[in-house]
Design an enzyme around this catalytic site. Sequence first.
Site, PDB file in Angstrom:
ATOM      1  N   ASP A 123     -11.697   2.509   3.366  1.00  0.00           N
ATOM      2  CA  ASP A 123     -11.720   0.784   3.130  1.00  0.00           C
ATOM      3  C   ASP A 123     -13.805   1.038   2.642  1.00  0.00           C
ATOM      4  O   ASP A 123     -13.975  -0.709   2.498  1.00  0.00           O
ATOM      5  CB  ASP A 123     -11.748   0.165   3.997  1.00  0.00           C
ATOM      6  N   LYS A 161       0.956  -1.117   0.004  1.00  0.00           N
ATOM      7  CA  LYS A 161      -0.205   0.233  -0.160  1.00  0.00           C
ATOM      8  C   LYS A 161       1.124   1.209   0.149  1.00  0.00           C
ATOM      9  O   LYS A 161       0.549   1.869  -0.894  1.00  0.00           O
ATOM     10  CB  LYS A 161      -1.014   0.511   1.165  1.00  0.00           C
ATOM     11  N   GLN A 209      -4.982  -1.885   9.335  1.00  0.00           N
ATOM     12  CA  GLN A 209      -5.030  -3.131   8.377  1.00  0.00           C
ATOM     13  C   GLN A 209      -6.049  -3.786   9.764  1.00  0.00           C
ATOM     14  O   GLN A 209      -5.453  -4.070  10.439  1.00  0.00           O
ATOM     15  CB  GLN A 209      -3.540  -3.765   8.447  1.00  0.00           C
TER      16      GLN A 209
HETATM   17  N1  GUN Z   1      -7.444  -7.265   5.816  1.00  0.00           N
HETATM   18  C1  GUN Z   1      -7.823  -7.745   4.543  1.00  0.00           C
HETATM   19  N2  GUN Z   1      -8.211  -7.304   3.377  1.00  0.00           N
HETATM   20  C2  GUN Z   1      -7.983  -6.029   4.222  1.00  0.00           C
HETATM   21  C3  GUN Z   1      -8.938  -4.914   3.532  1.00  0.00           C
HETATM   22  O1  GUN Z   1      -9.339  -4.632   2.595  1.00  0.00           O
HETATM   23  N3  GUN Z   1      -8.389  -3.595   4.578  1.00  0.00           N
HETATM   24  C4  GUN Z   1      -8.360  -4.156   5.400  1.00  0.00           C
HETATM   25  N4  GUN Z   1      -7.927  -2.773   6.395  1.00  0.00           N
HETATM   26  N5  GUN Z   1      -7.312  -4.820   6.292  1.00  0.00           N
HETATM   27  C5  GUN Z   1      -7.889  -5.676   5.247  1.00  0.00           C
END
Ligand code: GUN
Length: 283
Positions: free
Chosen positions: A118, A51, A95
């Site tokens: 998200d 990211k 996350q």
């Molecule tokens: N963990 C697995 N997929 C995601 C996601 O799309 N966003 C976040 N914040 N954590 C994750």
Amino acid sequence: MNIIDGKAVSKAVRTRVAQETAALKEKGVTPGLAVIIVGEDPASQVYVRNKEKACEEVGFYSEKFALPESTSQEELNALVKELNARRDINGILCQLPLPKHLDDKEVINLINPIKDVDAFHPVNVGAIMIGDYNFLPCTPAGVMELIHAAGVEVSGKKAVVIGRSNIVGKPMAMLLLHENATVEITHSKTQNLSEITADADILVAAIGKAKFVTSDMVKDGAVVIDVGMNRDENGKLCGDVDFEAVKDKCAYITPVPGGVGPMTISMLMQNTLTAAKIQNGLK
Ligand code: GUN
């Protein structure tokens, strides 16, 4: 059979985001993303690093907050509140999964919905249900981009989603519905699953079981989208679909790796750009 190239579509999205970011920077606005990671989960560390890399690639400001496993709920909440108040941070992502002693719902509820890139906050989930939203959750949004890129007509088609998670299955069904598919959501308690999936023009597999979707479960000429990210018996990365068994039966299929996976971070970049525009009165 046509393989939908997630890497190529993902690159096109990032190029578009980078161009728009350059234009935004000329107006004095640099999109900023804060990424919070708590603890040492190796998979999460890889995602977070990717990211950050993507932010750099498209020209965003990004800041990583790597908190120790021992972080308390109060400390995590305080960080989110601080980031909500910062003008240079347009998107906040925590996350998941969090260590067991921390409550992810509490954190998600604290993120200002306009910074919730998200799209996990109940306000954003509700907005998606109504069809009047700023952000779409990254994985389902990425799936829709792939379907569009392949030139697949969704309207009037029968779509079946396997999996009902809040992050993928449920919003996925809603996005397909918005485009006038007739949608069925299936899950681990569904009876006669194979019969239902074998009737699908568009089949989205998001159950987290390696090679779960076999040839008999797929209709001839179907569009098969594989959201899975698993390891097979040899430790090799594989999806929820038995790709080799299914590929010659369908019109379009996404591979793992190289399908949905590369799309999710690109959609996060798109959401962060949108957040920056909204917060600066440019959308
Ligand atoms: N963990 C697995 N997929 C995601 C996601 O799309 N966003 C976040 N914040 N954590 C994750």
